[in-house]
Design a protein around this motif. Structure first.
Motif, PDB file in Angstrom:
ATOM      1  N   VAL A  29      44.352  44.105  42.997  1.00 26.12           N
ATOM      2  CA  VAL A  29      43.992  42.749  42.586  1.00 26.12           C
ATOM      3  C   VAL A  29      44.530  41.755  43.607  1.00 26.12           C
ATOM      4  CG1 VAL A  29      44.269  41.009  40.785  1.00 26.12           C
ATOM      5  CG2 VAL A  29      44.001  43.423  40.163  1.00 26.12           C
ATOM      6  N   GLU A  30      43.650  40.901  44.137  1.00 26.45           N
ATOM      7  CA  GLU A  30      44.083  39.877  45.082  1.00 26.45           C
ATOM      8  C   GLU A  30      44.929  38.822  44.379  1.00 26.45           C
ATOM      9  OE1 GLU A  30      41.385  38.471  48.382  1.00 26.45           O
ATOM     10  OE2 GLU A  30      39.893  39.176  46.930  1.00 26.45           O
ATOM     11  N   ARG A  31      45.935  38.343  45.048  1.00 26.16           N
ATOM     12  CA  ARG A  31      46.769  37.263  44.526  1.00 26.16           C
ATOM     13  C   ARG A  31      46.524  36.035  45.400  1.00 26.16           C
ATOM     14  NH1 ARG A  31      48.362  39.000  39.468  1.00 26.16           N
ATOM     15  NH2 ARG A  31      48.462  41.294  39.629  1.00 26.16           N
ATOM     16  N   LEU A  32      46.037  34.960  44.787  1.00 22.83           N
ATOM     17  CA  LEU A  32      45.599  33.784  45.522  1.00 22.83           C
ATOM     18  C   LEU A  32      46.284  32.523  45.000  1.00 22.83           C
ATOM     19  CD1 LEU A  32      41.759  34.590  45.415  1.00 22.83           C
ATOM     20  CD2 LEU A  32      43.349  35.115  47.279  1.00 22.83           C
ATOM     21  N   THR A 209      39.456  41.117  39.575  1.00 25.40           N
ATOM     22  CA  THR A 209      39.642  41.492  40.976  1.00 25.40           C
ATOM     23  C   THR A 209      40.524  40.518  41.744  1.00 25.40           C
ATOM     24  OG1 THR A 209      37.606  40.340  41.609  1.00 25.40           O
ATOM     25  CG2 THR A 209      37.417  42.670  41.024  1.00 25.40           C
ATOM     26  N   ALA A 210      40.819  39.357  41.137  1.00 25.38           N
ATOM     27  CA  ALA A 210      41.703  38.389  41.786  1.00 25.38           C
ATOM     28  C   ALA A 210      42.324  37.488  40.727  1.00 25.38           C
ATOM     29  CB  ALA A 210      40.946  37.542  42.803  1.00 25.38           C
ATOM     30  N   THR A 256      43.398  30.736  48.911  1.00 25.76           N
ATOM     31  CA  THR A 256      43.997  31.448  50.030  1.00 25.76           C
ATOM     32  C   THR A 256      45.035  32.446  49.520  1.00 25.76           C
ATOM     33  OG1 THR A 256      45.633  29.678  50.279  1.00 25.76           O
ATOM     34  CG2 THR A 256      43.647  29.523  51.630  1.00 25.76           C
ATOM     35  N   PRO A 257      45.368  33.476  50.308  1.00 22.43           N
ATOM     36  CA  PRO A 257      46.342  34.466  49.851  1.00 22.43           C
ATOM     37  C   PRO A 257      47.668  33.823  49.473  1.00 22.43           C
ATOM     38  CG  PRO A 257      45.195  35.261  51.788  1.00 22.43           C
ATOM     39  CD  PRO A 257      44.785  33.828  51.625  1.00 22.43           C
TER      40      PRO A 257
END
Length: 258
Positions: A29-32, A209-210, A256-257
């Motif tokens: 999972v993306e972390r933004l 997914t994020a 953004t990340p």
């Protein structure tokens, strides 16, 4: 001995088959976080429930509270209200989405969805809906609705008939209180009520997914008289407009990340 070897061979084949059938692990999972590009004024009287930029550049906002709900067109450059209409009676407005020359608007617990003419903001009809209405967006040839549970529900964009649903999970756990929605490139972005989180959901399988951590987007002083983060509109490219219920500002951001 021959029988034993055959049995062991059969067991090996079964184990190998089970291993081959095992599902692939879900992607990480993306972390933004939101990086602020600009800030716009926002009406502090707007209990924002839905926010969407139409393909022709018109920005729409749906607001809530019984007897005070509105459908509005906003100036996308200044945030000013260009025009607005009230919802009938005591209806409690919720999420909105644009479908061609129409706008669908949910109600919370009133059991109806409203279809509006987009150019005149004239109410065309009310359609029965089972369950609560929270967020709404359009993904291709179907609408996606949240109802406060861990499910996304799919609807026909013409009739609003429900056509299916999917359970939403994050790391294998149910995600509840899914609120305002925005459909972008086949994915669903969603505010999670009572939090500063926004999640991106794959509607094909319900996997998150994020996760966007938007804490601190509105400073503590201005947050004192405001309610929760709620309102996300895709602006094109990789930019989004974020706001909240009774917020004094909207923010043009890029994720953004973290």
């Amino acid at each position: 001995m021959t029988f034993g070897r055959a049995l062991l061979g059969a067991l090996a084949l079964v184990i190998a088959g089970c291993a081959a059938a095992a599902p692939a692990p879900a992607p990480a999972v993306e972390r933004l976080r939101p990086t602020v590009l600009a800030e716009l004024p926002h009406d502090t009287g707007a209990f924002t429930q839905g926010l969407e930029l139409a393909p022709d550049g018109r920005l729409y906002e749906g607001t809530g509270l019984a007897g005070h709900s509105r459908l509005r067109e906003l100036d996308p450059a200044t945030g000013a209200v260009r025009r607005e209409v009230p919802l009938p009676g005591e209806l409690f407005g919720e999420g909105i989405t644009v479908v061609g020359d129409r706008i669908w608007q949910l109600t919370w617990q009133d059991g109806v969805a409203l279809e509006w003419d987009r150019m005149s903001l004239t109410l065309l009809r009310q359609v029965p809906v089972a369950g609560e209405g929270w967020g709404l967006c359009r993904a291709g040839d179907r609408l996606v609705r949240s109802d406060g549970t861990d499910r996304l529900r799919f609807h026909d964009p013409g009739s609003f008939a429900e056509t299916g649903s999917v359970a939403v999970t994050l790391d294998g756990e149910p995600v509840t209180e899914i609120n305002e929605l925005e459909c972008v490139d086949g994915q669903v972005w969603a505010n999670i009520w009572q939090t500063d989180r926004i999640v991106r959901i794959d509607p094909a399988d319900g996997h998150v997914t994020a996760v966007v951590d938007a804490a601190g987007l509105l400073d503590d002083e201005r947050r004192a008289d405001a309610d929760v983060l709620n309102g996300i509109a895709a602006l094109g490219g990789d930019e989004y407009l974020l706001t909240g219920k009774l917020w004094p500002a909207s923010f043009r951001v890029r994720f953004t990340p973290a």
